[in-house]
Design a protein around this motif. Sequence first.
Motif, mmCIF file in Angstrom:
data_model
loop_
_atom_site.group_PDB
_atom_site.id
_atom_site.type_symbol
_atom_site.label_atom_id
_atom_site.label_comp_id
_atom_site.label_asym_id
_atom_site.label_seq_id
_atom_site.Cartn_x
_atom_site.Cartn_y
_atom_site.Cartn_z
ATOM 1 N N LEU A 184 0.843 -0.902 -0.339
ATOM 2 C CA LEU A 184 -0.171 0.454 0.241
ATOM 3 C C LEU A 184 0.746 1.541 0.372
ATOM 4 O O LEU A 184 0.198 2.346 -0.389
ATOM 5 N N SER A 185 2.004 1.524 0.689
ATOM 6 C CA SER A 185 2.918 2.261 1.086
ATOM 7 C C SER A 185 3.589 2.664 -0.766
ATOM 8 O O SER A 185 3.773 4.109 -0.498
ATOM 9 N N THR A 186 3.719 2.051 -1.260
ATOM 10 C CA THR A 186 4.084 1.709 -2.404
ATOM 11 C C THR A 186 3.537 2.420 -3.442
ATOM 12 O O THR A 186 3.769 2.959 -3.788
ATOM 13 N N ARG A 187 2.490 1.775 -3.422
ATOM 14 C CA ARG A 187 1.377 2.383 -4.943
ATOM 15 C C ARG A 187 0.441 3.346 -4.681
ATOM 16 O O ARG A 187 0.997 4.154 -5.084
ATOM 17 N N THR A 188 0.409 3.653 -2.812
ATOM 18 C CA THR A 188 0.636 5.665 -2.612
ATOM 19 C C THR A 188 1.388 6.379 -3.558
ATOM 20 O O THR A 188 1.872 7.094 -3.847
ATOM 21 N N TRP A 189 3.260 6.121 -2.817
ATOM 22 C CA TRP A 189 4.445 6.885 -3.180
ATOM 23 C C TRP A 189 4.388 6.924 -4.809
ATOM 24 O O TRP A 189 3.927 7.697 -5.342
ATOM 25 N N LEU A 190 3.932 5.740 -5.687
ATOM 26 C CA LEU A 190 3.256 5.946 -7.040
ATOM 27 C C LEU A 190 2.742 6.576 -7.368
ATOM 28 O O LEU A 190 2.973 7.275 -8.649
ATOM 29 N N GLU A 191 1.741 7.134 -6.591
ATOM 30 C CA GLU A 191 0.890 7.778 -7.440
ATOM 31 C C GLU A 191 1.455 9.420 -6.781
ATOM 32 O O GLU A 191 0.924 10.445 -8.168
ATOM 33 N N ASP A 192 2.538 9.828 -6.089
ATOM 34 C CA ASP A 192 2.840 10.416 -6.353
ATOM 35 C C ASP A 192 3.645 10.655 -7.735
ATOM 36 O O ASP A 192 4.581 11.958 -7.737
ATOM 37 N N HIS A 193 4.182 10.052 -8.236
ATOM 38 C CA HIS A 193 5.224 9.733 -9.110
ATOM 39 C C HIS A 193 4.983 9.133 -10.047
ATOM 40 O O HIS A 193 4.468 7.760 -10.658
ATOM 41 N N PRO A 194 3.779 9.690 -11.317
ATOM 42 C CA PRO A 194 3.498 9.271 -12.519
ATOM 43 C C PRO A 194 4.180 8.284 -13.571
ATOM 44 O O PRO A 194 3.163 8.169 -14.298
ATOM 45 N N ARG A 195 5.336 9.415 -13.584
ATOM 46 C CA ARG A 195 6.538 9.420 -14.291
ATOM 47 C C ARG A 195 6.860 7.408 -14.711
ATOM 48 O O ARG A 195 6.970 6.913 -15.338
ATOM 49 N N ILE A 196 7.064 7.216 -13.018
ATOM 50 C CA ILE A 196 7.042 5.210 -12.835
ATOM 51 C C ILE A 196 5.938 4.750 -13.358
ATOM 52 O O ILE A 196 5.104 5.186 -12.600
ATOM 53 N N ARG A 197 5.616 4.167 -13.663
ATOM 54 C CA ARG A 197 4.865 2.735 -14.278
ATOM 55 C C ARG A 197 5.342 1.826 -14.293
ATOM 56 O O ARG A 197 6.529 1.216 -14.407
ATOM 57 N N HIS A 198 4.596 0.163 -13.159
ATOM 58 C CA HIS A 198 4.690 -0.284 -12.971
ATOM 59 C C HIS A 198 4.063 -1.613 -13.809
ATOM 60 O O HIS A 198 2.775 -0.878 -14.152
ATOM 61 N N VAL A 199 5.254 -2.477 -14.181
ATOM 62 C CA VAL A 199 4.536 -3.893 -14.859
ATOM 63 C C VAL A 199 4.929 -4.854 -13.694
ATOM 64 O O VAL A 199 6.129 -4.866 -14.313
ATOM 65 N N PHE A 200 3.844 -5.415 -14.065
ATOM 66 C CA PHE A 200 4.202 -7.129 -13.022
ATOM 67 C C PHE A 200 4.307 -8.306 -13.911
ATOM 68 O O PHE A 200 3.454 -8.202 -14.429
ATOM 69 N N ILE A 201 5.347 -9.140 -13.098
ATOM 70 C CA ILE A 201 5.044 -10.044 -14.037
ATOM 71 C C ILE A 201 4.046 -11.113 -13.582
ATOM 72 O O ILE A 201 3.691 -10.889 -12.273
ATOM 73 N N PRO A 202 2.970 -11.464 -15.087
ATOM 74 C CA PRO A 202 1.829 -12.029 -14.115
ATOM 75 C C PRO A 202 2.818 -13.541 -13.249
ATOM 76 O O PRO A 202 3.227 -14.142 -12.725
ATOM 77 N N VAL A 203 1.273 -13.697 -12.249
ATOM 78 C CA VAL A 203 1.930 -14.612 -11.258
ATOM 79 C C VAL A 203 1.856 -16.237 -11.730
ATOM 80 O O VAL A 203 0.907 -16.149 -11.946
#
Length: 123
Positions: free
Chosen positions: A35-54
């Motif tokens: 949750l803290s990382t997702r909240t942090w990413l909202e303030d940094h829109p240039r960084i986009r996460h792409v997750f490897i599928p489970v």
Amino acid sequence: RNSVFYQHFLELLEEANPVGHIYVVTDNLSSHNSLSTRTWLEDHPRIRHVFIPVGACWLNLQEGWWRIFRKAALAGQTFAGPDEITQATKLATAQLNARAKPWVWGKPTPPTRHLRRRYIYHL
């Protein structure tokens, strides 16, 4: 391996790349999706996460490369300082690049088996 250090890493990544979008491909480690990382990413829109599928660990080729590199450069070594680690890293990278081959997916075909004895029957 926790959210605070991961967010610090992302800050350093953002500072090192001041222009454009940054796509970060990660596995599903809890610190990457907390949750803290997702909240942090909202303030940094240039960084986009792409997750490897489970369940698709075969997509994470970094793990296999890291295992090969660790075995070539770091296994069984004792280093007196950062300069020796840098030297071992450069040497191992040069050796791995010298014998690099294209990756071939799948199981290779088995070699043809030659029979040791051949019988010829004449009628």
